[in-house]
Design a protein around this motif. Structure first.
Motif, mmCIF file in Angstrom:
data_model
loop_
_atom_site.group_PDB
_atom_site.id
_atom_site.type_symbol
_atom_site.label_atom_id
_atom_site.label_comp_id
_atom_site.label_asym_id
_atom_site.label_seq_id
_atom_site.Cartn_x
_atom_site.Cartn_y
_atom_site.Cartn_z
ATOM 1 N N THR A 1 1.021 -0.892 -0.107
ATOM 2 C CA THR A 1 0.144 0.342 -0.014
ATOM 3 C C THR A 1 0.840 1.571 0.312
ATOM 4 N N VAL A 2 0.738 2.352 -0.924
ATOM 5 C CA VAL A 2 1.650 3.450 -1.546
ATOM 6 C C VAL A 2 0.365 4.257 -0.928
ATOM 7 N N ASN A 3 0.890 5.221 -0.092
ATOM 8 C CA ASN A 3 0.419 6.226 0.285
ATOM 9 C C ASN A 3 -1.514 6.382 0.302
ATOM 10 N N GLY A 4 -1.744 5.685 0.873
ATOM 11 C CA GLY A 4 -2.922 5.051 1.027
ATOM 12 C C GLY A 4 -4.083 3.818 -0.059
ATOM 13 N N LYS A 5 -2.946 4.077 -1.536
ATOM 14 C CA LYS A 5 -4.095 3.177 -2.296
ATOM 15 C C LYS A 5 -3.183 1.738 -2.445
ATOM 16 N N PRO A 6 -3.838 0.625 -2.778
ATOM 17 C CA PRO A 6 -2.801 -0.729 -3.070
ATOM 18 C C PRO A 6 -1.881 -0.779 -4.219
ATOM 19 N N VAL A 7 -0.734 -1.082 -4.174
ATOM 20 C CA VAL A 7 -0.560 -1.510 -5.914
ATOM 21 C C VAL A 7 0.044 -2.514 -5.719
ATOM 22 N N SER A 8 0.816 -2.860 -7.153
ATOM 23 C CA SER A 8 1.021 -4.180 -6.876
ATOM 24 C C SER A 8 1.398 -4.484 -8.441
ATOM 25 N N ALA A 9 3.175 -5.039 -8.839
ATOM 26 C CA ALA A 9 2.915 -5.177 -10.386
ATOM 27 C C ALA A 9 4.172 -6.471 -10.086
ATOM 28 N N LYS B 1 15.365 3.654 4.266
ATOM 29 C CA LYS B 1 16.247 4.167 3.405
ATOM 30 C C LYS B 1 15.523 3.395 1.873
ATOM 31 N N SER B 2 14.906 3.297 1.097
ATOM 32 C CA SER B 2 14.450 2.835 0.181
ATOM 33 C C SER B 2 16.105 2.440 -1.154
ATOM 34 N N CYS B 3 16.570 3.099 -1.190
ATOM 35 C CA CYS B 3 17.875 3.118 -2.625
ATOM 36 C C CYS B 3 18.790 1.445 -1.445
ATOM 37 N N THR B 4 18.369 1.354 -0.194
ATOM 38 C CA THR B 4 19.131 0.169 -0.140
ATOM 39 C C THR B 4 18.052 -0.718 0.041
ATOM 40 N N THR B 5 16.770 -1.239 -0.241
ATOM 41 C CA THR B 5 15.809 -1.850 -0.051
ATOM 42 C C THR B 5 15.324 -2.383 -1.116
ATOM 43 N N PHE B 6 14.944 -3.803 -1.480
ATOM 44 C CA PHE B 6 14.547 -4.155 -2.474
ATOM 45 C C PHE B 6 12.939 -4.089 -2.285
ATOM 46 N N ALA B 7 12.149 -4.078 -3.111
ATOM 47 C CA ALA B 7 11.080 -3.713 -3.447
ATOM 48 C C ALA B 7 10.022 -4.907 -2.516
ATOM 49 N N TRP B 8 10.583 -6.018 -3.226
ATOM 50 C CA TRP B 8 9.958 -7.082 -2.060
ATOM 51 C C TRP B 8 10.437 -7.409 -0.601
ATOM 52 N N GLN B 9 11.582 -6.766 -0.480
ATOM 53 C CA GLN B 9 11.404 -6.666 0.847
ATOM 54 C C GLN B 9 10.436 -6.036 1.866
ATOM 55 N N VAL B 10 10.028 -5.164 1.476
ATOM 56 C CA VAL B 10 7.963 -4.225 1.912
ATOM 57 C C VAL B 10 7.120 -5.288 1.676
ATOM 58 N N GLU B 11 6.995 -6.157 1.018
ATOM 59 C CA GLU B 11 5.769 -6.841 0.671
ATOM 60 C C GLU B 11 4.914 -6.409 1.444
ATOM 61 N N GLY B 12 3.641 -6.694 1.545
ATOM 62 C CA GLY B 12 2.479 -5.767 2.266
ATOM 63 C C GLY B 12 2.449 -5.142 3.255
ATOM 64 N N ALA B 13 3.249 -4.506 2.871
ATOM 65 C CA ALA B 13 3.704 -3.075 4.149
ATOM 66 C C ALA B 13 2.954 -1.611 4.182
ATOM 67 N N ASN B 14 3.075 -1.036 4.052
ATOM 68 C CA ASN B 14 1.901 0.230 4.641
ATOM 69 C C ASN B 14 3.662 1.303 4.304
#
Lengths: 166, 786
Positions: free
Chosen positions: A7-15, A58-71
């Motif tokens: 969920t990014v800024n309150g909206k569910p997203v998936s890719a 720091k979003s530059c050192t985090t894989f997108a998949w590491q925050v799966e399901g997060a807000n």
């Protein structure tokens, strides 16, 4: 390619993304949320800081998949509609930015600093807590002033992580 | 003073988009069909390229092009240039070596771009670059500027690696002044190499449109028109009218984004080769390799005094490292931006300065915040402080004794100071610093086991870089005026098109304040447009603290014309003589009557043109101006730094910073103070922690924020900032410029304070804890013997 959902800024997203995709790339390129910036490649400058479940990351050192399901909250999601967040207001009021490039990360770090340290922050605490955010324009003088004022204006806001923990 | 006019601390108009993440920096822009470039760079400081094998890379997934310097030459793409001609003592021109955007035949520094890979994604471009094979034959590297002369030859044009040996001043008269001196103070100084490190890394998007045969370049530039001129006229990418350069929001520059760089030229060329837009964004490690560095001077300087402590002369010999190639304005920095300021705030009868500029196998060196003037201020202010100690005089007294007190003042090194009050800024800074109680604080610190010291820096700089005729006579390849166009819309709102460029300075606010004051309209009705060569007339851009003194003066000139034309329209509207029309606070009146017309009505009438015939008056309300000032401006001031050193560790804390500057008339004090804070922070960074280091083989040691010490919030104090004011006589607003002052003033103040604290005469920059601790070990036995 793995699928990531959050969920990014309150909206569910998936890719579907390349497994190497960093969270900042996902935000900037897939979602076109370009307010989160990249200023270095060693996790030092903090221009990329976002909130993940209420924690500055720091979003530059985090894989997108590491925050799966997060807000996830980015600088674009900090204001409440047309009403700026008190920390955003404080940066403008105290001239806490010049070129603006480090600013989104500074503001996101500052908000979380208040959640962790409370709204009555002294200068030394602010300066020490800013260790992970670099600014080349302001000499930090007005950023420190802005965070001091923004923290006061946030009195009572203990943040989502703290609220959830209670 | 109105709430939004000149002198008001108006909150910035540009801030809303930056605090909400809605800015548009180059990397935020994506073009339809965009591809990504990745540069394969030299891993060697100095090597011949024996062979480039691209076959495997070309077969990698997503690859659209693997391009090298030979192909670029075959397409007749020319070299990068240095646009400021310097002549050696013997009259010979500087030795400018060819600087291809992609290396041809040899590489000259670590990071020299060799091959560009263009692919559908950045990851694919990086993967393919792994498959490019380049065979190098390594050559010995030259790194230290002091040892460059006569070392391994880097370029064919410069047999001994010397680009020029230049001088300024009268050697014989200066030597005669020294011969008659009662006291001579001598100092060896190294002005450390710095990485500029704007937080936004450089970026470029090149796009070629086959239908119109024209290019567009989005880039992180401080001066888009200059970029267009150089890329069109010298690199030969396209005719000037077929190249559009857009520098959108730019995240800090500090000089490093003035220059025309390899990657932007390659992005344009590659976009034509692959037929798609090509985007490149630097990673920080690339910024350390390729962004033009600053400083890197080694200087021996001497100052001669008579028996009364009056300065008789100054002489200096400087070796300046310009790196592997001559960057865009590199030659001007250690010459006319440096030696011309060696008179400081003082009446010095004779000055002589020699400068040898050399090639080394390091990144090109060019202007970085202050550019030459911090180096000059450091020489002068270190000499003054050391001399005061040697002569046993209070450093403030020695300065006062030698201040220039009457204006205009012609120095022996070209500059004619127009105005100033150096005594006033010194006095105010001493009050702000509570100088008279320093002794008490020092004794109190001693009781806590700390060494407390205080240091002055009474700097002067030449800003508002212009006038064109003067800089032309000194070798500049361009004019340094500025342009503006004021477009009044039929509804009375205004767009100002300026040739200046903002990358943090707040022009959208300060320029609007000027227009608001003049036209009496709210700043919300005023838009400042910059950074797009298709929208804005030719302009020179922003550097050298020139956007106020030169850029705003052009707007004043255009506003004068707008007002004159609007009065004509108002005269027709109110059926009055033009000479009877008065304009104040946004209203036109007819003198001696109650007739009036509002700004908006006059604007509308200028466009509907019903009240006058086209034969009497041209319709419309839009005026342009080019402004070229009569002189440089001379901001000056005094900064006082107070430090506490822990003698057991060498850790140094700045406990008090007092800055008093004379910037002439100030448009927005809040913004000006912010400029001082940022400049001082960069100066403290140079003095105490920053240093771009290469090892003996030319390998960069400081290649990331993990290794290069950037000032962080806890490294810096809060600053006390004050101002004095003498109005600059050479521009209509009386402005001097404030962007570089802090970076110019700060290093000498810091080193003067640290050396005062630990009782040594000299210490190298950066004076980090290790350096200070080592110096204390040398001075302590001396202190014990006393």
């Amino acid at each position: 390619m793995p699928t990531v959902s959050m969920t990014v800024n309150g909206k569910p997203v998936s890719a579907n993304v390349d497994a190497r995709t960093l969270l900042v790339q996902f935000l900037r390129e897939n979602l076109r949320l370009t307010g989160t910036h990249v200023g270095c490649d060693t996790s030092q400058c903090g221009a990329c800081v976002v909130h993940v479940d209420g924690v500055a990351l720091k979003s530059c050192t985090t894989f997108a998949w590491q925050v799966e399901g997060a807000n996830v909250t980015t600088i674009e999601g900090l204001a409440n509609g047309d009403k700026l967040h008190p920390m955003q207001e404080a940066f403008r009021e105290n001239h806490g930015l010049q070129c603006g490039f480090c600013t989104p990360g500074m503001i996101m770090s500052a908000v979380e600093m208040v959640w962790r340290k409370g709204s009555d922050l002294d200068e030394q605490t602010i300066r020490e807590e800013l260790d992970g955010n670099l600014c080349r324009c302001t000499g930090y003088h007005n950023i420190v002033k802005a965070i001091h004022a923004g923290a006061r204006a946030m009195a009572g806001d203990r943040g989502p992580a703290q609220q959830a923990a209670e | 003073m109105s709430a939004t006019g000149i002198g008001a601390s108006v909150r910035r108009k540009e801030d809303f988009r930056f605090i909400t993440g809605k800015g548009h920096y180059t990397d935020d822009i994506s073009r339809p069909g965009q591809t990504y470039a990745y540069f394969l760079r030299s891993p060697h400081a100095h090597a011949k390229i024996k062979r480039i094998d691209k076959a495997a890379a070309e077969k990698m997934p997503g690859v659209l092009g693997v391009l090298d310097g030979a192909e670029m030459q075959a397409d007749k793409i020319g070299n990068l240039i240095c646009g400021w001609m310097i002549h050696s003592k013997d009259g010979s021109p500087m030795k400018m070596a060819p600087h291809p955007a992609l290396a041809v035949g040899k590489v000259c520094y670590v990071g020299d771009p060799v091959v560009v890979v263009v692919a559908e994604t950045l990851a694919q471009a990086k993967d393919a670059a792994e498959k490019v094979v380049v065979d190098y034959e390594e050559l010995p590297a030259v790194v230290d500027c002091a040892k460059a002369k006569g070392a391994t030859q880097i370029h064919e044009v410069a047999s001994d690696n010397v680009i020029f040996d230049w001088h300024l001043g009268d050697k014989a008269k200066t030597d005669a002044a020294f011969a008659s001196a009662k006291h001579i103070t001598k100092l060896d100084i190294y002005n450390n190499r710095l990485a500029p490190n704007a937080i936004e890394p450089r970026a470029a998007i090149g796009e070629y449109d086959t239908g119109s045969e024209s290019f567009t370049l989005w880039n992180t530039s401080q001066n888009p028109h200059v970029a267009r001129l150089v890329i069109a006229a010298f690199v030969g990418m396209a005719p000037e009218n077929k190249l559009r350069v857009i520098a959108p929001d730019v995240g800090g520059g500090f000089g490093s984004k003035i220059f025309i760089y390899n990657e932007e030229v390659v992005a344009l060329w590659a976009s034509k080769r692959v037929g798609r837009p090509v985007k490149w964004t630097a990673e920080r490690s690339e910024s350390f390799l390729n962004d033009a560095h600053g400083r890197d001077h080694a200087t021996h300087a001497e100052m001669a005094f008579d028996a009364d402590g009056k300065i008789l002369g100054l002489r200096a010999h400087t070796v300046a490292n310009l790196g592997a190639y001559m960057s865009t304005f590199s030659s001007s920095v250690p010459t006319y931006l440096y030696a011309t300021l060696l008179s400081g705030q003082y009446a010095i009868p004779q000055i002589y300065c020699e400068v040898d500029a050399v090639y080394t196998n390091t990144a090109p060196v060019d202007a970085y915040r202050g550019a030459g003037r911090p180096e000059a201020a450091f020489v002068v202010e270190r000499l003054m402080e050391v001399a005061a100690r040697e002569l046993g005089v209070d450093p403030a007294d020695l300065r006062r004794r030698n201040f220039v007190k009457s204006f205009p003042h012609q120095t022996p090194v070209i500059m004619a100071y127009d105005t100033g009050d150096f005594d006033a800024s010194l006095k105010k800074a001493m009050e702000l610093a509570d100088y008279k109680n320093f002794g008490k604080r020092k004794r109190e610190a001693e009781r806590r086991g700390k060494l407390r010291g205080i240091g002055f820096s009474a700097y002067i700089e030449a800003c508002g870089i212009a006038p064109s005729q003067a800089v032309g006579s000194l070798g500049a390849g361009v004019g340094l005026w500025e342009s503006a166009e004021v477009r009044v819309n039929p509804t009375g709102s205004v767009e100002v098109l300026t040739g200046s460029h903002a990358h943090g300075q707040g022009h959208e606010t300060t320029f609007a304040q000027l227009v608001s004051e003049r036209l009496g309209i709210p700043i919300e009705s005023i838009s400042i447009v910059h950074g797009d060569t298709d929208k804005v007339q030719f302009g020179m851009g922003t550097y050298g603290s020139r956007s106020g003194a030169v850029g705003m003066s052009a707007i004043v000139k255009a506003l004068d014309k707008v007002e004159a034309k609007a009065k004509k329209v108002a005269a027709h509207m109110m059926e009055a003589a033009e000479g009877d029309i008065e304009f104040k606070d946004g209203t036109f009146t007819v003198a001696g009557t109650d007739k009036s017309a509002a700004w908006g009505d006059v604007a509308l009438n200028a466009y509907i043109a019903h009240k006058f015939s086209g034969q009497e008056l041209e319709p419309g309300l839009k005026e342009g101006a080019f402004y070229d000032p009569a002189n440089f401006t001379f901001p000056a001031g005094c900064h006082i730094c107070e430090v506490e050193v822990d003698p057991t560790t060498g850790e140094t804390e700045i406990v008090n910073w007092s800055a008093v500057d004379d910037f002439g008339v100030v448009i927005n004090p809040m913004i000006v103070e912010g400029q001082v804070h940022g400049g001082v922070a960069q100066g403290i960074g140079q003095a105490m922690i920053e240093h771009a280091i290469y090892d003996d083989n030319g390998q960069p040691v400081t290649g990331s924020f993990m290794d290069y010490a950037m000032p962080r919030a806890h490294n810096l104090p809060s600053f006390k900032v004050g101002m004095t004011m003498t109005k600059c006589p050479s521009n209509p607003l009386g402005m001097k410029g404030c962007g570089e002052a802090g970076a110019i003033a700060a290093p000498a103040a810091v080193i003067n304070a640290i050396t005062d604290a630990i009782g040594t005469e000299n210490i190298a920059m950066p004076a980090n804890a290790a350096t200070v601790w080592a110096a204390i070990q040398k001075t302590q036995p001396r202190a014990a013997a006393e």
